[in-house]
Design a protein around this motif. Structure first.
Motif, PDB file in Angstrom:
ATOM      1  N   VAL A   9       0.860  -1.179   0.000  1.00 29.02           N
ATOM      2  CA  VAL A   9       0.000   0.000   0.000  1.00 29.02           C
ATOM      3  C   VAL A   9       0.899   1.233   0.000  1.00 29.02           C
ATOM      4  O   VAL A   9       1.827   1.339   0.804  1.00 29.02           O
ATOM      5  CB  VAL A   9      -0.933  -0.003   1.235  1.00 29.02           C
ATOM      6  CG1 VAL A   9      -1.776   1.250   1.268  1.00 29.02           C
ATOM      7  CG2 VAL A   9      -1.816  -1.243   1.220  1.00 29.02           C
ATOM      8  N   ASN A  10       0.630   2.167  -0.913  1.00 32.40           N
ATOM      9  CA  ASN A  10       1.467   3.366  -1.005  1.00 32.40           C
ATOM     10  C   ASN A  10       1.042   4.434   0.009  1.00 32.40           C
ATOM     11  O   ASN A  10       0.134   4.230   0.807  1.00 32.40           O
ATOM     12  CB  ASN A  10       1.470   3.917  -2.434  1.00 32.40           C
ATOM     13  CG  ASN A  10       0.127   4.439  -2.882  1.00 32.40           C
ATOM     14  OD1 ASN A  10      -0.770   4.717  -2.090  1.00 32.40           O
ATOM     15  ND2 ASN A  10      -0.025   4.589  -4.184  1.00 32.40           N
ATOM     16  N   GLN A  11       1.685   5.586  -0.064  1.00 32.68           N
ATOM     17  CA  GLN A  11       1.429   6.671   0.889  1.00 32.68           C
ATOM     18  C   GLN A  11       0.031   7.262   0.762  1.00 32.68           C
ATOM     19  O   GLN A  11      -0.430   7.980   1.634  1.00 32.68           O
ATOM     20  CB  GLN A  11       2.490   7.769   0.760  1.00 32.68           C
ATOM     21  CG  GLN A  11       2.413   8.572  -0.521  1.00 32.68           C
ATOM     22  CD  GLN A  11       3.228   8.006  -1.664  1.00 32.68           C
ATOM     23  OE1 GLN A  11       3.471   6.815  -1.748  1.00 32.68           O
ATOM     24  NE2 GLN A  11       3.655   8.886  -2.565  1.00 32.68           N
ATOM     25  N   GLU A  16      -0.551  -0.887  -4.720  1.00 25.56           N
ATOM     26  CA  GLU A  16       0.232  -0.881  -5.957  1.00 25.56           C
ATOM     27  C   GLU A  16       0.755  -2.290  -6.186  1.00 25.56           C
ATOM     28  O   GLU A  16       1.478  -2.818  -5.355  1.00 25.56           O
ATOM     29  CB  GLU A  16       1.414   0.076  -5.865  1.00 25.56           C
ATOM     30  CG  GLU A  16       1.020   1.519  -5.836  1.00 25.56           C
ATOM     31  CD  GLU A  16       2.203   2.431  -5.586  1.00 25.56           C
ATOM     32  OE1 GLU A  16       2.283   3.440  -6.267  1.00 25.56           O
ATOM     33  OE2 GLU A  16       3.017   2.134  -4.707  1.00 25.56           O
ATOM     34  N   GLU A  17       0.392  -2.876  -7.303  1.00 29.01           N
ATOM     35  CA  GLU A  17       0.808  -4.246  -7.583  1.00 29.01           C
ATOM     36  C   GLU A  17       1.705  -4.367  -8.806  1.00 29.01           C
ATOM     37  O   GLU A  17       2.334  -5.387  -9.001  1.00 29.01           O
ATOM     38  CB  GLU A  17      -0.422  -5.136  -7.792  1.00 29.01           C
ATOM     39  CG  GLU A  17      -1.267  -5.299  -6.559  1.00 29.01           C
ATOM     40  CD  GLU A  17      -2.435  -6.247  -6.767  1.00 29.01           C
ATOM     41  OE1 GLU A  17      -2.655  -6.703  -7.897  1.00 29.01           O
ATOM     42  OE2 GLU A  17      -3.124  -6.519  -5.770  1.00 29.01           O
ATOM     43  N   GLY A  38       7.882   3.126 -12.077  1.00 24.86           N
ATOM     44  CA  GLY A  38       6.554   3.707 -11.876  1.00 24.86           C
ATOM     45  C   GLY A  38       5.594   2.640 -11.371  1.00 24.86           C
ATOM     46  O   GLY A  38       5.594   1.521 -11.866  1.00 24.86           O
ATOM     47  N   GLY A  39       4.789   3.000 -10.369  1.00 27.09           N
ATOM     48  CA  GLY A  39       3.854   2.057  -9.760  1.00 27.09           C
ATOM     49  C   GLY A  39       2.420   2.290 -10.225  1.00 27.09           C
ATOM     50  O   GLY A  39       1.952   3.422 -10.305  1.00 27.09           O
ATOM     51  N   MET A  53       0.952   6.191 -10.605  1.00 27.97           N
ATOM     52  CA  MET A  53       0.531   6.981  -9.450  1.00 27.97           C
ATOM     53  C   MET A  53       1.688   7.252  -8.503  1.00 27.97           C
ATOM     54  O   MET A  53       1.591   8.118  -7.646  1.00 27.97           O
ATOM     55  CB  MET A  53      -0.615   6.293  -8.715  1.00 27.97           C
ATOM     56  CG  MET A  53      -0.219   5.102  -7.897  1.00 27.97           C
ATOM     57  SD  MET A  53      -1.560   4.533  -6.914  1.00 27.97           S
ATOM     58  CE  MET A  53      -1.993   3.091  -7.819  1.00 27.97           C
ATOM     59  N   ASN A  54       2.775   6.529  -8.669  1.00 26.64           N
ATOM     60  CA  ASN A  54       3.922   6.695  -7.788  1.00 26.64           C
ATOM     61  C   ASN A  54       5.185   6.448  -8.603  1.00 26.64           C
ATOM     62  O   ASN A  54       5.214   5.546  -9.437  1.00 26.64           O
ATOM     63  CB  ASN A  54       3.817   5.695  -6.635  1.00 26.64           C
ATOM     64  CG  ASN A  54       4.542   6.142  -5.405  1.00 26.64           C
ATOM     65  OD1 ASN A  54       5.135   7.205  -5.372  1.00 26.64           O
ATOM     66  ND2 ASN A  54       4.494   5.327  -4.364  1.00 26.64           N
TER      67      ASN A  54
END
Length: 73
Positions: A9-11, A16-17, A38-39, A53-54
């Motif tokens: 789980v990101n911030q 994110e898989e 990149g996630g 997104m990340n």
């Protein structure tokens, strides 16, 4: 090439898989490589052409002998 993760789980609180390589920068002077990844939520999101997104940067470093073996002519 992609890295698949489960349960990360990101911030933002979103899972994110699916991670893909966005950029590789090889530094021949100091023998390291910066890899930008990149996630995405999943592969389907990536295949739709959406932005990640990340974004994270990872630095890979080798000892001099191993680096020269793989990254010089």
């Amino acid at each position: 090439m992609a890295l698949l993760t489960e349960g990360k789980v990101n911030q933002f609180g979103v899972q994110e898989e699916y991670w893909r390589i966005l950029n590789i920068n090889l530094n021949l002077q100091y023998n390291y490589c910066d890899i930008t990844i990149g996630g995405y939520v999943d592969a389907i999101t990536r295949e739709k052409g959406l932005e990640p997104m990340n974004i994270k940067k990872v630095r890979a470093k080798w000892d001099d002998e191993e680096f020269l073996k793989f990254f010089t002519s």
